[in-house]
Design an enzyme around this catalytic site. Structure first.
Site, PDB file in Angstrom:
ATOM      1  N   LYS A 194       5.963   3.281  18.728  1.00  0.00           N
ATOM      2  CA  LYS A 194       5.956   4.671  18.282  1.00  0.00           C
ATOM      3  C   LYS A 194       6.373   5.628  19.403  1.00  0.00           C
ATOM      4  O   LYS A 194       7.132   6.573  19.172  1.00  0.00           O
ATOM      5  CB  LYS A 194       4.566   5.029  17.743  1.00  0.00           C
ATOM      6  CG  LYS A 194       4.261   4.306  16.409  1.00  0.00           C
ATOM      7  CD  LYS A 194       2.802   4.451  16.028  1.00  0.00           C
ATOM      8  CE  LYS A 194       2.523   3.799  14.677  1.00  0.00           C
ATOM      9  NZ  LYS A 194       1.076   3.698  14.395  1.00  0.00           N
TER      10      LYS A 194
ATOM     11  N   THR B  46       0.827  -1.211   0.000  1.00  0.00           N
ATOM     12  CA  THR B  46       0.000   0.000   0.000  1.00  0.00           C
ATOM     13  C   THR B  46       0.861   1.261   0.000  1.00  0.00           C
ATOM     14  O   THR B  46       0.695   2.144  -0.856  1.00  0.00           O
ATOM     15  CB  THR B  46      -0.880  -0.003   1.276  1.00  0.00           C
ATOM     16  OG1 THR B  46      -1.550  -1.247   1.334  1.00  0.00           O
ATOM     17  CG2 THR B  46      -1.890   1.106   1.248  1.00  0.00           C
TER      18      THR B  46
ATOM     19  N   VAL C  74       6.074   7.126  12.503  1.00  0.00           N
ATOM     20  CA  VAL C  74       5.146   7.530  13.567  1.00  0.00           C
ATOM     21  C   VAL C  74       4.155   8.548  13.004  1.00  0.00           C
ATOM     22  O   VAL C  74       4.559   9.534  12.383  1.00  0.00           O
ATOM     23  CB  VAL C  74       5.892   8.174  14.757  1.00  0.00           C
ATOM     24  CG1 VAL C  74       4.911   8.521  15.868  1.00  0.00           C
ATOM     25  CG2 VAL C  74       6.987   7.256  15.276  1.00  0.00           C
TER      26      VAL C  74
HETATM   27  N1  HSE Z   1      -1.729  -0.014  12.503  1.00  0.00           N
HETATM   28  C1  HSE Z   1      -1.447   1.366  12.679  1.00  0.00           C
HETATM   29  C2  HSE Z   1      -2.665   2.093  13.227  1.00  0.00           C
HETATM   30  C3  HSE Z   1      -1.014   2.083  11.436  1.00  0.00           C
HETATM   31  O1  HSE Z   1      -3.733   1.485  13.395  1.00  0.00           O
HETATM   32  O2  HSE Z   1      -2.541   3.277  13.467  1.00  0.00           O
HETATM   33  C4  HSE Z   1       0.404   1.826  11.077  1.00  0.00           C
HETATM   34  O3  HSE Z   1       1.273   2.310  12.049  1.00  0.00           O
END
Ligand code: HSE
Length: 443
Positions: free
Chosen positions: A201, A11, A128
């Site tokens: 993050k 993606t 992040v």
């Molecule tokens: N899976 C993450 C979220 C997005 O739901 O924010 C990618 O970091």
């Protein structure tokens, strides 16, 4: 031309290629970025982006060692082979642009040490907050400040689920299943709903904000599975919304209310939190992300936007490529620059690990929901157990019942987390206590 080797055409990789192949009206330096090679798992798949002929390969290693490639853009995700390929790319003098928070949070020390030796950059704006520019501000624009707090809603999946629970009054499990059906949650939602993605993050954000390396296993992490529809309702009545917050802060700023406190260097944690309605993060809804940074003299600044998705994340990836391309054009990279210790893009050169406070030392307010026998003296006994452990209560309410049990909700004043848990241990021994379904912290 600055030649780009792209690893991964999922993606975000596809979104990135689309921007590179359609530079009109964007930053002029995009005209200097050439998509030279693209590494994919299979050549058979139909691609939605018109790639230059012959650039696709399944031999990812040949990209990171290709002498013609200047920047390796890693959008594979996962730990391996991403980590090994990144290290090999650095060893071959490539600059790195990556969206891989899992690798950076676990192996950032290896990668940055290698990159600093080679005089190359490891850029991670996309790791992040998706499309939100927050890494570069922490590295550069906020450099004049003494940052003391970073609080983020950095996971869109959990924010989407909590927002729907709040709007619809539904249960976590039902809304998770619906979010999966609609594509807002992964088939395996573990990394998101258990807070692991947010922990990666906040470890990265804390490292940049406080100039320290963070050991991921020291980041206290709780997900949102325990949050029930009843908690959302009680929180609402008490003037809060429940959000999965990722928090990094210097404790001394938060805990001046408590006497005789030992002050560790940093708190870094992820957990569902009751956020007052008046707080800037309370209104961040759906899949959006936001990161609130507080420092002196700036005060508060909040970064808000789309935290995931092809276009937003590719926007962050390409911004890093533009930054590196500008330095390559000026010829200010390489071991000579590394040896000066001066880094035009402010590389992550700090070496020391933060002393992260154990969670028992945290000073916070708590929300707890108890199911108890509905009989005289229960609230009194709860109050006594809390009092015995120096836990002062701000409010205690009993409004509902569930299956013939009384539901009692307690909000504490600021307490040491260790004391709070000792009180709970004592409370669990009371005959009238059925269970404690939810324990949440209050911002
Ligand atoms: N899976 C993450 C979220 C997005 O739901 O924010 C990618 O970091």
């Amino acid at each position: 031309m600055v030649k780009v080797g792209l690893l991964g055409l999922g993606t975000v990789g596809t979104g990135t290629a689309q921007i590179l192949l359609d530079p009109d009206g964007r930053h002029p330096l995009l005209q200097d970025l050439e998509l030279h090679r693209v590494g994919v798992r299979s050549l058979e798949k139909t691609r939605t982006v018109p790639l230059p002929s012959g650039c696709l390969t399944t031999d990812l290693k040949s990209i990171v060692t290709d002498p013609a490639v200047d920047i390796v853009v890693e959008l594979l995700g996962g730990l391996e082979p991403a980590r090994s390929l990144l290290l090999e790319a650095i060893a071959h003098g490539k600059h790195i642009v990556t969206a891989n928070k899992a690798v950076i949070a676990r192996y950032g020390d290896q990668l940055f040490t290698a990159a600093n030796q080679q005089g190359v950059y490891v850029m991670l704006e996309a790791a992040v907050g998706g499309g939100i520019p927050v890494i570069q501000p922490l590295k550069q624009s906020l450099g004049a400040n003494r940052i003391h707090t970073v609080i983020g809603i950095v996971n869109g999946t959990t924010n989407y689920i909590l927002t729907r629970m709040q709007q619809e009054g539904g249960d976590f499990q039902d809304i998770l299943v619906d979010a999966q059906r609609l594509g807002y949650a992964e088939a395996d939602p573990t990394a998101d709903v258990d807070g692991l993605d947010a922990a990666d993050k906040i470890a990265i954000l804390a490292s940049l904000a406080f100039g320290r390396r963070i050991k991921l296993d020291q980041v206290h992490c709780e997900g949102i599975r325990q949050v029930g529809a009843a908690d959302i309702t009680y929180a609402q009545k008490l003037g809060f919304v429940i959000k999965l917050l990722a928090i990094a802060r210097k404790p001394e700023y938060a805990s001046s209310k408590i006497a005789n406190l030992e002050v560790p260097e940093l708190e870094v944690r992820v957990h569902p939190t009751l956020v007052p309605h008046s707080h800037p993060l309370a209104s961040i809804s759906g899949v959006h992300n936001a990161i609130l940074v507080e420092g002196e003299p700036l005060g508060q600044v909040m970064f808000f936007g789309p935290g995931a998705g092809a276009g937003p994340t590719a926007s962050a990836v390409v911004s890093d490529m533009i930054n590196v391309a500008s330095l390559l054009k000026l010829g200010v990279t390489g071991p000579d620059i590394a040896n000066t210790g001066l880094h035009p893009l402010m590389a992550c050169s700090h070496q020391h690990y933060a002393a992260v406070a154990p969670v028992e030392e945290l000073i916070t307010r708590f929300y707890a929901r108890f199911l108890t026998q509905d009989q005289p003296g229960v609230i009194g006994k709860l109050g006594t157990c809390f009092g015995d452990h120096h836990v002062s209560l701000e409010s205690i309410v009993q409004t509902g019942t569930q299956k013939n049990l009384a539901e009692i909700v307690v909000v504490t004043h600021h307490v040491r987390e260790g004391n709070f848990h000792q009180a709970l241990e004592q409370i669990r021994t009371l005959a009238a206590i059925d269970s404690i379904p939810t324990l949440l912290r209050v911002l």
